[in-house]
Design an enzyme around this catalytic site. Sequence first.
Site: not given
Ligand code: BG6
Length: 497
Positions: A154, A222, A347, A188, A246, A183-184, A241, A46
Amino acid sequence: RKTDNQMLVIFGASGDLTARKLVPAIFDLFIAGQLPENYIVLGASRSNLTDGEFRKRVIEESPFLKKKIAKVSEEKVKEFSNTFFYEDLGEDYDTSYDRLQKRILDLDNKFGTGENIIYYLSTPPTLYEAIAKNLADQDLNNQTNGWKRLIVEKPFGYSLETAKELNKGLQTYFAESQIYRIDHYLGKETVQNLLITRFSNSIFEPLWNRNYIHHVEITNAESVGVGKRGGYYDKSGALRDMFQNHLLQIVSLVVMEPPISDKPDDIRNEKVKALKSLRIMRDEQVLYDNTIRAQYIASTINGKKVKGYREEEGVDPNSTTETYAAIKFFVDNWRWQDVPFYVRTAKCMPTKVTEVVIYFKSPHHQLFQSSDMSSKANKLIIRIQPDEGILVKIGVKVPGQGFKVERANMDFYYSSLEETTVMDAYERLLLDAMQGDATLYARADEVEAAWEFVDPILDYWKNGKDVRMYGYSAGVWGPQNADNLIEGIGMWRNPEA
Ligand code: BG6
């Protein structure tokens, strides 16, 4: 594998993810010569931007590309930049799709991308279905000439019900085989290595069951808090989250049976079976005994004041959203009966680390004296990040008189593989989608099976009686009560940075 000529259309292209993750991933593929001969990117959102402004923002002046750009010639950057285009969708997505369709067809004609298109939805999820519908209305999902794929970020739903609605909505306009749920964590290297560790090593797989494994622990920590994402996070929380997606993906790779081949659906079928075998907790007492949630509270770390979660920007001062979740559960199948799984995510921990620890049972008969409890049992630690690797803890004899056992390490770190660069997760996943390989993408039934397990926990945390919200000072390993989950076994393994 072959990569067809193609176009990537990014919705929500002026957002953070495009500049931070997607464009750097595409740039790396470009430099590595992995892009097909004809490849272009069309950003759509947008914001009112020209092609030139878009290029400046996500490439030429992007802080996320600065270091990468500095390593290559100006011409190379220009060549890359010239493949990026932008279409302003205006305030109203609905009326702008005529224009978008024309632009896509024009660009396709001009650059020979064969009507092969990936649509990447990097917008709020509330827009996913509408975008899919608008694309379909313009016949932009049509695969008569060239393929069409849809990548979605996601969260895939907010609960089982909303996930089902979303899946159904998307599947109205795109076939499941066209939908790639990213799903990243699956991108990995070390997450994928779980499959190799298990199914390519005859020293592990025979032991991978209830006869030899005492328990499994997965930690995702984290060091940062919610930062600027308070608004989003407060409506989500650690379970939605990180855990639903994950961490349960990691669980499914630890738990699954051997697939019959490495084909995407053979692997994903086993993952779904694994997720479906998680014992669903519905009983209040069971939930009380096996789940812990907590929030970080203000503290001072290395002389620096850190805000508590409820003081963060965008967070409700009375918020009951968890920033820490620890869950103990069982897997109801032949392989895993009675083996407890302990999974936690949080976190504001002392360090950033993700690891899977397989604790093997001690030998039946303790012949030798151990210097400490932990050296009695073997441990396999799969380090997902950082310092990616595999660590094996074995007992060895303490030199000298007698037979004393001490723990020794047999460790492998990816960084010791010379000339190997670990591909960034987004780079790997994008390349897979470009080649039509969905192995590392979540299928609708996987997502739904994961929600099936998570829903009762969320429901209990929201509506249950006397549900505690613990506090932990930012910078420590969560609330002490979380150790009670593991009682009888010891404590969580708190890895060093
Ligand atoms: C994301 C979450 O999917 O993954 C975040 O929304 C999180 O809250 C992040 O910080 C963590 O990813 P990675 O690859 O840094 O472990």
